[in-house]
Design a protein around this motif. Sequence first.
Motif, short mmCIF file in Angstrom:
data_model
loop_
_atom_site.label_atom_id
_atom_site.label_comp_id
_atom_site.label_asym_id
_atom_site.label_seq_id
_atom_site.Cartn_x
_atom_site.Cartn_y
_atom_site.Cartn_z
N ASP A 100 -6.68 -0.98 7.24
CA ASP A 100 -5.23 -0.94 7.43
C ASP A 100 -4.77 -2.06 8.36
O ASP A 100 -3.76 -2.72 8.09
CB ASP A 100 -4.82 0.43 7.98
CG ASP A 100 -3.33 0.55 8.15
OD1 ASP A 100 -2.61 0.47 7.12
OD2 ASP A 100 -2.87 0.70 9.29
N ARG A 151 -4.43 7.17 -3.49
CA ARG A 151 -5.03 6.20 -2.57
C ARG A 151 -6.46 6.58 -2.21
O ARG A 151 -6.74 7.71 -1.85
CB ARG A 151 -4.25 6.11 -1.26
CG ARG A 151 -2.89 5.53 -1.40
CD ARG A 151 -2.21 5.46 -0.04
NE ARG A 151 -0.77 5.45 -0.22
CZ ARG A 151 0.10 5.65 0.74
NH1 ARG A 151 -0.30 5.88 1.98
NH2 ARG A 151 1.39 5.62 0.48
N LEU A 166 -8.20 2.99 2.07
CA LEU A 166 -6.91 2.41 2.46
C LEU A 166 -6.39 3.03 3.75
O LEU A 166 -5.52 2.45 4.40
CB LEU A 166 -5.88 2.56 1.34
CG LEU A 166 -6.16 1.74 0.08
CD1 LEU A 166 -5.08 1.98 -0.95
CD2 LEU A 166 -6.29 0.25 0.40
N VAL A 216 0.84 -1.19 0.00
CA VAL A 216 0.00 0.00 0.00
C VAL A 216 0.87 1.24 0.00
O VAL A 216 0.57 2.23 -0.68
CB VAL A 216 -0.96 0.00 1.22
CG1 VAL A 216 -1.61 1.36 1.41
CG2 VAL A 216 -2.02 -1.08 1.07
N TYR A 229 -4.92 -5.38 6.37
CA TYR A 229 -3.83 -5.43 5.39
C TYR A 229 -2.50 -5.74 6.08
O TYR A 229 -1.75 -6.61 5.65
CB TYR A 229 -3.76 -4.09 4.63
CG TYR A 229 -2.42 -3.85 3.99
CD1 TYR A 229 -2.02 -4.57 2.88
CD2 TYR A 229 -1.54 -2.90 4.52
CE1 TYR A 229 -0.77 -4.35 2.30
CE2 TYR A 229 -0.31 -2.67 3.94
CZ TYR A 229 0.08 -3.40 2.84
OH TYR A 229 1.31 -3.19 2.27
#
Length: 152
Positions: free
Chosen positions: A139, A129, A133, A121, A142
């Motif tokens: 977050d 972005r 995200l 990312v 991820y």
Amino acid sequence: MLEFKDRSNRKVTLEFEYTRDMDHILAICVMDGKYLFTDHKVRGIEFPGGKIEPGESAEEAVHREVFEETGASIGNMRFIGVYTVHGSKPFVKGVYLAEVADMFFKCEYMETYGPVLYTAVEDIPEERRSFLLADPCIDYLYRKIRNDDQTT
């Protein structure tokens, strides 16, 4: 269960038990050691996802949404958790880790400009972005997936 706040200061919860109450999906897709994103025409670069259609399972929605937004077909996938945004009308999003089996060029990618691949990312230019995200729950997911992947 974990709790977060989204950018509108709504409570967001993350649970790791499967439920059939999901109405949206989010797919964190991996292809050739990179993450597959979609370039949304309004929001920018984000993970593929969307609404579960009537009569469709969450897993079927992952296959459909990823293909519509990126042209990718999914091989293996695994359920990660349930992300719920609490508000006047809560929505419940199933999150999946999906391996891309194949990519197809499409003339139309629905509400997106199509697929983009990044190693992380952090490699996506900040101005490109999607706000999604930066969502603390997304977050967290991820980073959890990324850290788990690096330890295996």
